[in-house]
Design an enzyme around this catalytic site. Structure first.
Site, mmCIF file in Angstrom:
data_model
loop_
_atom_site.group_PDB
_atom_site.id
_atom_site.type_symbol
_atom_site.label_atom_id
_atom_site.label_comp_id
_atom_site.label_asym_id
_atom_site.label_seq_id
_atom_site.Cartn_x
_atom_site.Cartn_y
_atom_site.Cartn_z
ATOM 1 N N TYR A 16 39.692 36.473 -105.538
ATOM 2 C CA TYR A 16 40.800 35.850 -104.491
ATOM 3 C C TYR A 16 39.534 35.325 -103.268
ATOM 4 O O TYR A 16 40.198 33.472 -102.923
ATOM 5 C CB TYR A 16 41.348 37.186 -103.334
ATOM 6 N N SER B 225 42.403 30.533 -96.805
ATOM 7 C CA SER B 225 42.868 31.102 -96.181
ATOM 8 C C SER B 225 41.497 32.029 -94.955
ATOM 9 O O SER B 225 40.481 31.514 -95.525
ATOM 10 C CB SER B 225 42.546 33.055 -96.898
HETATM 11 P P1 NAD Z 1 54.072 34.753 -101.381
HETATM 12 O O1 NAD Z 1 54.057 35.653 -102.553
HETATM 13 O O2 NAD Z 1 55.480 34.432 -100.435
HETATM 14 O O3 NAD Z 1 53.921 32.954 -101.266
HETATM 15 C C1 NAD Z 1 53.254 32.635 -102.944
HETATM 16 C C2 NAD Z 1 53.576 31.873 -103.363
HETATM 17 O O4 NAD Z 1 53.044 30.964 -104.437
HETATM 18 C C3 NAD Z 1 55.384 32.641 -104.190
HETATM 19 O O5 NAD Z 1 56.419 31.562 -103.798
HETATM 20 C C4 NAD Z 1 54.811 32.356 -106.028
HETATM 21 O O6 NAD Z 1 55.874 32.093 -106.602
HETATM 22 C C5 NAD Z 1 54.201 30.841 -106.262
HETATM 23 N N1 NAD Z 1 52.753 31.530 -106.831
HETATM 24 C C6 NAD Z 1 52.653 32.126 -107.856
HETATM 25 N N2 NAD Z 1 51.995 31.571 -108.580
HETATM 26 C C7 NAD Z 1 52.323 30.248 -108.608
HETATM 27 C C8 NAD Z 1 51.654 29.273 -110.011
HETATM 28 N N3 NAD Z 1 51.467 29.723 -110.906
HETATM 29 N N4 NAD Z 1 52.779 28.072 -110.181
HETATM 30 C C9 NAD Z 1 53.543 28.006 -108.978
HETATM 31 N N5 NAD Z 1 53.685 28.537 -107.766
HETATM 32 C C10 NAD Z 1 53.164 30.180 -107.987
HETATM 33 O O7 NAD Z 1 52.718 34.628 -99.814
HETATM 34 P P2 NAD Z 1 52.399 33.183 -98.871
HETATM 35 O O8 NAD Z 1 51.610 34.659 -98.313
HETATM 36 O O9 NAD Z 1 53.446 32.969 -98.586
HETATM 37 O O10 NAD Z 1 50.906 32.791 -100.273
HETATM 38 C C11 NAD Z 1 51.397 31.182 -99.455
HETATM 39 C C12 NAD Z 1 49.128 30.547 -99.647
HETATM 40 O O11 NAD Z 1 49.168 31.731 -97.965
HETATM 41 C C13 NAD Z 1 48.810 31.267 -100.722
HETATM 42 O O12 NAD Z 1 47.866 30.401 -100.890
HETATM 43 C C14 NAD Z 1 48.246 32.785 -100.194
HETATM 44 O O13 NAD Z 1 46.405 33.036 -100.678
HETATM 45 C C15 NAD Z 1 48.011 32.163 -98.223
HETATM 46 N N6 NAD Z 1 47.436 32.587 -97.831
HETATM 47 C C16 NAD Z 1 48.308 33.864 -96.643
HETATM 48 C C17 NAD Z 1 47.992 34.638 -96.393
HETATM 49 C C18 NAD Z 1 48.983 35.956 -95.823
HETATM 50 O O14 NAD Z 1 48.490 36.386 -94.807
HETATM 51 N N7 NAD Z 1 49.950 36.159 -96.189
HETATM 52 C C19 NAD Z 1 46.834 34.886 -95.820
HETATM 53 C C20 NAD Z 1 45.876 34.153 -96.181
HETATM 54 C C21 NAD Z 1 46.552 32.604 -96.501
#
Ligand code: NAD
Length: 270
Positions: A168, A155
């Protein structure tokens, strides 16, 4: 974007947390590029099976495997099932993650441990299992010039401090040194380890930050490119990092953030 169905042909990929958001887009992008994909999910079985069905309907190969990435035994079982089904693994995308936000002094140990356990320890557990298989099998030149690729979804908060989200930001800062240390250790074995650091991407994790015009306008003040990212912005970069086109890229973090890490507060200021 038109993906080449030959770019990752014959490669086996596992994407954690692939039942929604960025993980789903990466799973679909890898499959469109010819990889066979394990769609790991935690609790959203229906969504995971729909993604698998869609990939199969487009003549791709995919299976869904349930596992909590923070639990060592579940991760080991997920990798055994993957190897049983696909024979090996070439690409791991460490994507699963969550937020449990709180003002610092009110943050419970449970909130701290939950976020570190999934976002950081989960990436360690999955990377270790993938690396064991990469080392066992070695390079298959007809498949890829690498023995394996690990892509860590970090991130912008691996470098931007984030008040109210200390757990986080600490988990993502940890990913940076974990990823680079693994990359240094495994590069001689032709294993490439890199990160993608997304900025603000429209997914369920941050919905309140973009789902009203007021919230979106506030968010855009932090993004020089003046648009909120889409999950496909990350999918495309993941395909490139998984492919031999990035063969000389080791231990890098690619910020895919519309310039969020460029200190936009300093534009015409300071
Ligand atoms: P999201 O909530 O759609 O996806 C997160 C996924 O992780 C979900 O499918 C959830 O079920 C899964 N998950 C949670 N706990 C889990 C576990 N214990 N075991 C297996 N799976 C698990 O959100 P996203 O934005 O798609 O996030 C995906 C990644 O991207 C994350 O690591 C997040 O930190 C990172 N990220 C997202 C953003 C953003 O703006 N959306 C920005 C920076 C980083």
């Amino acid at each position: 974007m038109a993906y080449s169905p030959y770019l990752l042909k014959g490669q086996k990929a596992l994407v954690t947390g692939a039942s929604s958001g960025i993980g789903e887009a990466i799973a679909r992008s890898l499959a469109s590029s010819g990889a066979s994909v394990v769609v790991n999910y935690h609790s959203e079985a229906e969504a995971a099976h729909k993604i698998v069905n869609d990939i199969q309907a487009a003549n791709g190969e995919a299976i869904a495997i349930q596992a909590d990435v923070s639990k060592e035994e579940e991760v080991k079982a997920m990798f055994s099932k993957t190897l049983q089904h696909f024979g090996t693994i070439d690409i791991l995308v460490n994507n699963a993650g969550l937020q449990k936000d709180s003002p610092f002094v009110d943050m419970t140990l449970e909130q701290w441990n939950a976020v570190i356990g999934i976002n950081l320890t989960g990436q360690f557990l999955c990377a270790r299992e993938a690396a064991k298989e990469f080392l066992r099998r070695g390079v298959q030149p007809q498949i890829s010039s690498a023995a394996g690729k690990i892509i860590c979804i970090s991130s912008v908060h691996e470098v931007i401090p984030w008040s109210g989200h200390v757990n986080y930001a600490a988990s993502k800062g940890g990913i940076n040194m974990m990823m680079r240390s693994i990359a240094q250790e495994l590069a001689p074995h032709k294993i490439r380890v890199n990160s993608i650091a997304p900025g603000a991407i429209k997914t369920p994790i941050n919905q309140s930050a973009w789902d009203t015009p007021q919230a979106e306008a506030k968010l855009l003040q932090l993004i020089p490119a003046k648009r909120v990212g889409e999950v496909e912005d990350i999918g495309k970069v993941a395909v490139w990092l998984a492919s031999d086109d990035s063969d000389y890229v080791n231990g890098a973090t690619l910020f895919v953030d519309g310039g969020m890490t460029l200190y936009p507060g300093f534009t015409a200021n300071g």
